[in-house]
Design a protein around this motif. Structure first.
Motif, short mmCIF file in Angstrom:
data_model
loop_
_atom_site.label_atom_id
_atom_site.label_comp_id
_atom_site.label_asym_id
_atom_site.label_seq_id
_atom_site.Cartn_x
_atom_site.Cartn_y
_atom_site.Cartn_z
N ARG A 49 36.48 46.91 49.68
CA ARG A 49 36.48 45.46 49.42
C ARG A 49 36.58 44.72 50.74
NH1 ARG A 49 41.60 45.02 46.22
NH2 ARG A 49 42.00 46.92 47.38
N THR A 50 35.90 43.58 50.81
CA THR A 50 35.89 42.80 52.05
C THR A 50 36.56 41.44 51.82
OG1 THR A 50 33.70 41.95 51.51
CG2 THR A 50 33.78 43.90 52.91
N TYR A 51 36.83 40.76 52.92
CA TYR A 51 37.41 39.42 52.90
C TYR A 51 36.40 38.48 52.23
CZ TYR A 51 39.42 35.05 54.47
OH TYR A 51 39.96 33.82 54.51
N PRO A 52 36.78 37.60 51.37
CA PRO A 52 38.12 37.15 51.01
C PRO A 52 38.73 37.88 49.80
CG PRO A 52 36.56 35.64 50.04
CD PRO A 52 35.76 36.69 50.79
N ASP A 53 38.06 38.93 49.31
CA ASP A 53 38.59 39.64 48.14
C ASP A 53 39.85 40.43 48.45
OD1 ASP A 53 36.54 38.67 46.50
OD2 ASP A 53 35.22 40.31 47.09
N THR A 54 40.03 40.82 49.71
CA THR A 54 41.22 41.54 50.11
C THR A 54 41.41 41.41 51.62
OG1 THR A 54 42.44 43.63 49.83
CG2 THR A 54 40.14 43.79 50.52
N ASP A 55 42.48 41.98 52.11
CA ASP A 55 42.75 41.99 53.55
C ASP A 55 42.67 43.43 54.05
OD1 ASP A 55 45.06 43.18 52.57
OD2 ASP A 55 46.37 41.52 53.10
N VAL A 56 43.11 43.67 55.28
CA VAL A 56 43.02 45.00 55.88
C VAL A 56 43.82 46.02 55.06
CG1 VAL A 56 43.52 46.38 57.93
CG2 VAL A 56 42.57 44.11 58.18
N ASN A 57 44.95 45.60 54.50
CA ASN A 57 45.72 46.53 53.66
C ASN A 57 44.89 47.00 52.46
OD1 ASN A 57 48.04 46.45 55.26
ND2 ASN A 57 48.76 44.61 54.24
N GLY A 58 44.17 46.09 51.85
CA GLY A 58 43.30 46.46 50.74
C GLY A 58 42.16 47.35 51.18
N ASN A 59 41.62 47.09 52.38
CA ASN A 59 40.56 47.95 52.93
C ASN A 59 41.06 49.39 53.04
OD1 ASN A 59 39.72 45.51 55.51
ND2 ASN A 59 39.01 45.55 53.41
N THR A 60 42.26 49.55 53.58
CA THR A 60 42.78 50.90 53.79
C THR A 60 43.10 51.59 52.46
OG1 THR A 60 45.02 50.07 54.15
CG2 THR A 60 43.65 50.41 56.09
N VAL A 61 43.55 50.83 51.47
CA VAL A 61 43.78 51.40 50.14
C VAL A 61 42.48 51.94 49.57
CG1 VAL A 61 44.35 50.83 47.73
CG2 VAL A 61 45.84 50.06 49.59
N ASP A 62 41.41 51.16 49.67
CA ASP A 62 40.11 51.58 49.16
C ASP A 62 39.62 52.84 49.86
OD1 ASP A 62 40.23 49.30 47.60
OD2 ASP A 62 38.73 48.20 48.76
N LEU A 63 39.75 52.89 51.18
CA LEU A 63 39.28 54.06 51.92
C LEU A 63 40.14 55.28 51.66
CD1 LEU A 63 38.28 52.32 55.24
CD2 LEU A 63 36.79 53.07 53.38
N ASN A 64 41.42 55.09 51.47
CA ASN A 64 42.30 56.20 51.12
C ASN A 64 41.90 56.79 49.77
OD1 ASN A 64 44.66 57.89 51.64
ND2 ASN A 64 45.55 56.81 49.90
N GLN A 65 41.61 55.93 48.81
CA GLN A 65 41.18 56.41 47.49
C GLN A 65 39.87 57.19 47.61
OE1 GLN A 65 41.11 52.83 45.12
NE2 GLN A 65 43.26 53.04 44.57
N ALA A 66 38.95 56.72 48.42
CA ALA A 66 37.69 57.44 48.62
C ALA A 66 37.94 58.80 49.26
CB ALA A 66 36.75 56.60 49.49
N MET A 67 38.82 58.84 50.26
CA MET A 67 39.13 60.09 50.94
C MET A 67 39.77 61.09 49.98
SD MET A 67 38.94 61.51 54.06
CE MET A 67 38.99 60.26 55.32
#
Length: 96
Positions: free
Chosen positions: A48-66
């Protein structure tokens, strides 16, 4: 190719200046790693990108993918893997 033949995984995170971009824009990155003699798997992952989320949300998404990829291709996350895991990104995707 069969999952048992995979020697390594490229985990590529798309760029987009934090507020745009999508995995499909980087599909040509995969070509170099998908050569028959390399036996690599490639995941060009989105977040997810800004404005839907911030960097914390980015890392959550990538962690789930990993974590999902680790379940699907556990050999690529093993210390005994021939190539193993390679993490790359472009622009904001490289920063995350």
């Amino acid at each position: 190719q069969h999952e048992d033949d995979v020697k390594g995984l490229l985990f590529f995170v798309h760029g987009g200046a934090w507020g745009s971009g999508a995995p499909w824009m980087y599909r040509l990155v995969a070509d170099a790693f998908l050569q028959p003699d390399m036996n690599m798997a490639v995941a060009i992952v989105g977040y997810r990108t800004y404005p839907d989320t911030d960097v914390n949300g980015n890392t959550v998404d990538l962690n789930q993918a990993m974590l999902a990829l680790k379940q699907r291709l556990p050999r690529c996350f093993s210390s005994s893997a021939e190539i193993g895991l390679c993490v790359m990104g472009h622009s904001s995707g490289a920063h995350i």
